[in-house]
Design an enzyme around this catalytic site. Structure first.
Site, short mmCIF file in Angstrom:
data_model
loop_
_atom_site.label_atom_id
_atom_site.label_comp_id
_atom_site.label_asym_id
_atom_site.label_seq_id
_atom_site.Cartn_x
_atom_site.Cartn_y
_atom_site.Cartn_z
N LYS A 117 -32.97 8.06 13.26
CA LYS A 117 -33.64 7.82 14.54
C LYS A 117 -32.66 7.25 15.55
CE LYS A 117 -36.14 4.12 14.98
NZ LYS A 117 -35.42 3.38 16.05
N THR A 169 0.86 -1.18 0.00
CA THR A 169 0.00 0.00 0.00
C THR A 169 0.89 1.23 0.00
OG1 THR A 169 -1.75 -1.17 1.20
CG2 THR A 169 -1.83 1.23 1.22
N LYS A 190 -7.70 0.76 -3.00
CA LYS A 190 -7.28 0.27 -1.69
C LYS A 190 -7.36 1.37 -0.64
CE LYS A 190 -5.35 -2.28 1.53
NZ LYS A 190 -3.99 -2.81 1.48
#
Length: 292
Positions: free
Chosen positions: A249, A98, A173
């Site tokens: 909610k 990475t 990625k």
């Protein structure tokens, strides 16, 4: 060089927590596998399984498809530089690390005139998935190059995605990991809320793991082809509006509990503000208009 009927010779550089199990699934590749790591002990199990050991990065350059799983951009650039000095035309250098989103594209453009294909193919799933051959890999490559490497990558990945041109795999990625770590930060807020309300964190964790396995987590809402606002006639508009209603909610109730117990939930506050917009079902006045 390999032909369409001859399996390419493979190389693998970087045999850490991810690289070692990925390379291990390639040792019986018909074209052969050559591996290198600066740590001899990392190569030994692969040698015993049938891989050829290299004395250095340059010795892997004779392979036709070379995988690189090293630490960071600087190491990627160093390894690719050494390989490029020796590699033959047609060689594919696949970066599984990475890295920064521009690195692979820059290296690909630099080496394209020499017919050396630098592609990025980062992976997701962790070391356990690598050992089982269940990784996902996001490949940034020209389509023809992607088709060449897909059978190789399928040895260690059960999902091989063509993300686009070189660099696209890294961009995908980064988006995926952003979701992971933002989710972790949200989980930390959930634990803080539970703890402030006198709950056992271990029990909450069991509920989260059980229900995420059933609902699919954030992936359950990722079926749109664009982030543009949905037309009310779109088939997804109704279900996502329902999801928005439930979410707002529950987020409002959680924030009310947090206020009572004195816990800050900044991500939950942003989620309440942005959920409808993100799902594409906010009213026009909620996303701003030119008259405001």
């Amino acid at each position: 060089m390999s032909t369409s009927t001859t399996p390419p010779a493979l190389g693998y550089i970087g045999l850490g927590n991810m690289g070692a199990p990925m390379a291990a699934r390639l040792v019986d590749w018909p074209g052969g596998l050559t591996v290198f790591d600066v740590r001899t002990e990392a190569m030994t199990p692969l040698a015993e399984a049938g891989a050829t050991l290299a004395d250095g990065v340059a010795d892997v350059a004779a392979a036709q498809v070379i995988s690189v799983t090293v630490l960071d951009d600087a190491q990627v650039r160093d390894v690719v530089g050494v390989l490029a000095a020796q590699a033959q035309p047609g060689t594919v250098i696949a970066i599984h690390s990475t890295i920064a989103e521009g690195t692979a594209a820059e290296l690909a453009a630099e080496l394209a005139p020499r017919d050396i294909h630098v592609i990025d193919a980062p992976v997701s799933g962790g070391a356990g998935a690598a050992q089982q051959g269940e990784l996902a890999t996001m490949v940034g490559a020209e389509r023809a190059v992607y088709e060449r490497v897909k059978p190789v990558f399928a040895r260690w990945a059960s999902l091989v995605i063509h993300a686009g041109e070189p660099g696209a795999g890294t961009r995908m990625k980064l988006a995926r990991n952003m979701l992971t770590f933002t989710g972790y930060a949200a989980a930390c807020e959930a634990m803080a809320l539970a703890e402030s309300a006198g709950l056992k964190l271990s029990a909450l964790a069991r509920v989260v793991r059980h229900t995420d396995a059933l609902t699919g987590g954030p992936g359950a809402i990722m079926f749109r082809n664009s982030t543009d606002p949905l037309d009310p006639d779109d088939p997804m508009y109704g279900p996502l509006s329902h999801t928005r209603g439930l979410g707002e909610k529950d987020l409002s109730l959680a924030l009310a509990l947090a206020e009572r117990t004195g816990v800050a939930l900044p991500l939950a506050g942003v989620a309440l503000q942005r959920l409808g917009i993100g799902l594409g079902v906010a009213e026009p006045t909620e996303v701003g208009d030119d008259d405001g």
